[in-house]
Design a protein around this motif. Structure first.
Motif, short mmCIF file in Angstrom:
data_model
loop_
_atom_site.label_atom_id
_atom_site.label_comp_id
_atom_site.label_asym_id
_atom_site.label_seq_id
_atom_site.Cartn_x
_atom_site.Cartn_y
_atom_site.Cartn_z
N HIS A 591 0.86 -1.18 0.00
CA HIS A 591 0.00 0.00 0.00
C HIS A 591 0.90 1.22 0.00
O HIS A 591 1.98 1.22 0.60
CB HIS A 591 -0.91 0.03 1.23
CG HIS A 591 -2.00 -0.98 1.17
ND1 HIS A 591 -3.05 -0.91 0.27
CD2 HIS A 591 -2.21 -2.11 1.89
CE1 HIS A 591 -3.86 -1.94 0.45
NE2 HIS A 591 -3.36 -2.70 1.43
N ASP A 629 -0.81 3.06 -4.29
CA ASP A 629 -0.53 1.82 -5.02
C ASP A 629 -1.85 1.11 -5.30
O ASP A 629 -2.56 0.71 -4.36
CB ASP A 629 0.39 0.91 -4.20
CG ASP A 629 0.95 -0.20 -5.05
OD1 ASP A 629 2.03 0.00 -5.64
OD2 ASP A 629 0.32 -1.27 -5.12
N CYS A 631 -4.41 -1.13 -5.27
CA CYS A 631 -4.34 -2.33 -4.44
C CYS A 631 -5.58 -3.21 -4.53
O CYS A 631 -5.54 -4.36 -4.12
CB CYS A 631 -4.11 -1.91 -2.99
SG CYS A 631 -5.34 -0.77 -2.36
N HIS A 635 -9.61 0.55 -4.41
CA HIS A 635 -8.40 1.34 -4.15
C HIS A 635 -8.74 2.83 -4.14
O HIS A 635 -8.22 3.60 -3.32
CB HIS A 635 -7.37 1.04 -5.23
CG HIS A 635 -6.27 2.04 -5.34
ND1 HIS A 635 -5.29 2.17 -4.37
CD2 HIS A 635 -5.98 2.97 -6.30
CE1 HIS A 635 -4.45 3.13 -4.75
NE2 HIS A 635 -4.85 3.64 -5.90
N MET A 638 -9.71 4.24 -0.97
CA MET A 638 -8.74 4.16 0.12
C MET A 638 -8.13 5.55 0.35
O MET A 638 -7.13 5.93 -0.26
CB MET A 638 -7.66 3.14 -0.22
CG MET A 638 -6.80 2.78 0.98
SD MET A 638 -5.91 1.24 0.70
CE MET A 638 -4.85 1.24 2.14
#
Ligand code: CU
Length: 664
Positions: A591, A629, A631, A635, A638
């Motif tokens: 991450h 990143d 993920c 994502h 996030m």
């Protein structure tokens, strides 16, 4: 630096070489960019989708300061390992934990010029455990762990400048060496403040033997050997019968200190220096050396705390050859030698004089006889100079122009790169006869055969690392890509298979069968073994804590959220430390972490690891942060916010993850 394809006429005259000879050599000035690539070349480099390359190719980044990893034969770039330069992509040199890896006696150094990757060896054969690489500018050696493809340790080399003939290894990686390119005045400040014109009197070189701990990879300087003030260029350890010896090429035996292209090209022969390192080791053990000033940093990556540890040393053990006859010998070598290469049998040492029109091959057996018989032609600064004819196995006559570097296959053949005539020449080591030659595009520097500087060359390919690509690729503005070229050496004739562009300058490289590296791969770090002082081993351990002006955030990441992701109570004037632990326990689930306005790079945190980003907010407001990143499917969800209030605010400090039961 990229240079024009040909040396100037003036330079060649100084080098004592006839211009007509240059132009008459095959492959000297390719007239066309077309090359004969036979029909099955494509099949020989084609790695089917979903399958792996046969070799890892570790290529220096030159002035990028990094180590690039390619697959062979495809030439596919797999990774760029940050070593001596900061790397915003991974946060190397930006996170609080990694900054220590780049600390030196001159402070934090965010860059270097990395030239020579060297794989660690067991019994003279690359073992796939580590890859060493040198930093030239601020003399250092790094050790990259091939289990993690990360820089494991970096040691600074004191009493050194231009750490070029480095970091070549002994047969069981007892030592890697570092020789000074620039001789410099040494000692304390008073001794160093001298006129440059006092070079012969005051400037000295040395060669350092660095010991990597076999278990931890932490490096220390075992001893240094003082040498006369010349320029050391490259080196290789003896093997088999020559085990226990090390050989260094040196140029500028003229001891020039200005306009070296002229002034250091006067003598017909410079030297290869033979070092009896087993004797040096014994002398060091017997307490024969002297501790001399030599402040240096040794940095080591602790995989349990996920942090750099630095130790600072004030001095080093030095051996003075004047006190220890038998430690050093010079062998005359034409002319400004670069490569200094030992064949797989360990019987022969090949010097490659950049300005020479022949390749001298020295015999270790004859060197030993000459030493025993004191068969010397004199001395240089007190070091005995053995007679050229007495130590010579023979010369390869008229092989090409500008020999630079030689590697070997397992069948008694040598492959030498020729910068000026832009070619690789294959020759037989025993017979000293040229058996094949092939042009390179263009101006090859180093070359590499997998295992080709070891006891056990795997052969199969030779790769040219070129200084100039000119018209080989789509142009990219004033700076063109640099390049490697892959040739098959399976048959009698070398065969060009592939060009592939490289990052930075592909100065030198090594390659090893992938099967020796793949089983070592670390897939993730075990969270239960994480000893980072700010680790949060689960979301229940996350918190936000004020320590004066410092705000510490114990933060976790797991697909697809941060905990906490709402932080309030940070005030202008605070320094915020985000200690981010990646809770994932699976392969390849990093991450990232970034926050708006951070004067810093991202963090890229591997599973089970903790890394820290320092952030000093500059304005009142609400600042978004997010995972960099890609993920998971969510994502883009996030993310989080940090509220920054005025310095006199009374907003209580808190960090929380609201609605934690919503889909987690
Ligand atoms: Cu993510």
């Amino acid at each position: 630096m990229k240079r024009p394809l040909m040396l100037t006429t003036g330079t060649l005259t100084l080098a004592g070489l006839a211009f007509v000879l240059v132009n008459s050599l095959p492959g000297c000035r390719p007239t066309t960019t077309q090359t004969v690539v036979t029909g099955d070349a494509a099949a020989k480099v084609y790695v089917k989708p979903g399958t792996h390359d046969e070799f890892y190719n570790f290529v220096s980044g030159g002035f990028s300061g990094q180590l690039a990893v390619y697959g062979l034969p495809s030439g596919r770039l797999l990774r760029e390992v940050p070593v001596f330069s900061v790397d915003p992509e991974s946060g190397y040199g930006y996170s609080e934990e990694t900054k220590g890896m780049l600390m030196t006696s001159s402070g934090f150094i965010p860059w270097d010029d990395s030239h020579h990757p060297e794989l660690s060896q067991t019994d003279g054969v690359p073992d796939g455990k580590w890859c060493f690489i040198n930093g030239n500018n601020t003399p250092r050696i790094a050790l990259v762990d091939l289990g993690t493809f990360r820089t494991k340790s970096i040691i600074e080399i004191p009493n050194s400048a231009g750490n070029h003939s480095s970091p070549f290894t002994t047969g069981n990686s007892e030592y890697v060496v570092a020789g000074t390119r620039f001789s410099v005045p040494m000692g304390d400040d008073a001794a160093r403040d001298v006129s440059i014109s006092t070079y012969k009197e005051n400037f000295k070189g040395n060669v350092s033997f660095i010991h990597p701990d076999p278990g931890t990879g932490r490096m220390s300087i075992a001893f240094q050997i003082a040498t006369p003030g010349v320029n050391f260029d490259l080196s290789h350890a003896g093997k088999g019968p020559s085990e226990g010896w090390f050989f260094f090429s040196c140029y500028n035996t003229e001891q020039a200190y200005s306009l070296l292209e002229v002034n250091a090209s006067q003598r017909d022969k410079d030297f290869i220096m033979a070092v009896n390192w087993k004797l040096a080791e014994q002398l060091a053990k017997d307490g024969k050396g002297t501790r001399v000033p030599g402040k240096h940093y040794s940095n080591w990556w602790n995989e349990e705390t996920h942090s750099a540890e630095t130790t600072v040393h004030e001095d080093v053990l030095q051996l003075d050859p004047k006190d220890h006859p038998g430690l050093l010998y010079f062998m005359p070598c034409p002319k400004s030698p670069h490569g200094c290469d030992v064949d797989p049998t360990g019987k022969y040492i090949v010097g490659s004089g950049k300005l020479a029109a022949l390749i001298p091959v020295f015999s270790f057996e004859k060197i030993q006889k000459a030493i025993a018989a004191n068969d010397v032609e004199g001395d240089f600064a007190g070091i005995p100079v053995l007679k050229y004819e007495s130590v010579l196995h023979g010369e390869v006559k008229k092989p090409g122009l500008g020999p630079l570097h030689t590697e070997f296959d397992a069948n008694g053949n040598a492959y030498t790169s020729f910068f000026v005539s832009s070619e690789i020449v294959k020759w037989n080591v025993e017979k000293l006869e040229v058996v094949d030659r092939v042009p390179t595009y263009y101006s090859i520097g180093h070359l590499m055969v997998p295992g080709g500087d070891s006891k056990k060359p795997w052969g199969k390919y030779v790769v040219a690392y070129n200084k100039i690509t000119k018209d080989r690729y789509l142009p990219t503005g004033p700076e063109l890509t640099q390049s490697a070229q892959l040739y098959s050496i399976d048959g009698d004739k070398m065969e060009l298979l592939l060009d592939f562009p490289t990052t930075g300058e592909p100065h030198y490289a090594q390659a090893i069968p992938a099967d020796l590296v793949k089983p070592r791969e670390v897939k993730f770090f075990k969270i239960e073994e994480n000893k980072h002082p700010f680790v949060a081993k689960g979301e229940k351990e996350t918190k936000v804590e004020r320590r004066g002006k410092e705000v510490h955030v114990w933060m976790t990441t797991i697909r697809s959220h941060f905990a906490p992701d709402n932080i309030e109570g940070v005030k202008l004037g605070d320094e915020v430390y985000f200690h981010v632990t990646n809770l994932e326990q699976d392969w390849d689930v990093p991450h990232g972490f970034a926050i708006k306005g951070a004067a810093n790079a991202e963090l890229l945190v591997m599973p089970g690891e903790t890394q820290t980003l320092k952030w000093i907010p500059t304005r009142v407001g609400v600042w978004p942060m997010y995972c960099t990143d890609f993920c998971s499917a969510l994502h883009q969800e996030m993310q989080g916010y940090v509220r920054v209030s005025p310095a006199n605010s009374t907003v209580p400090l808190k960090g929380e993850t609201v609605s934690v039961d919503a889909g987690v």
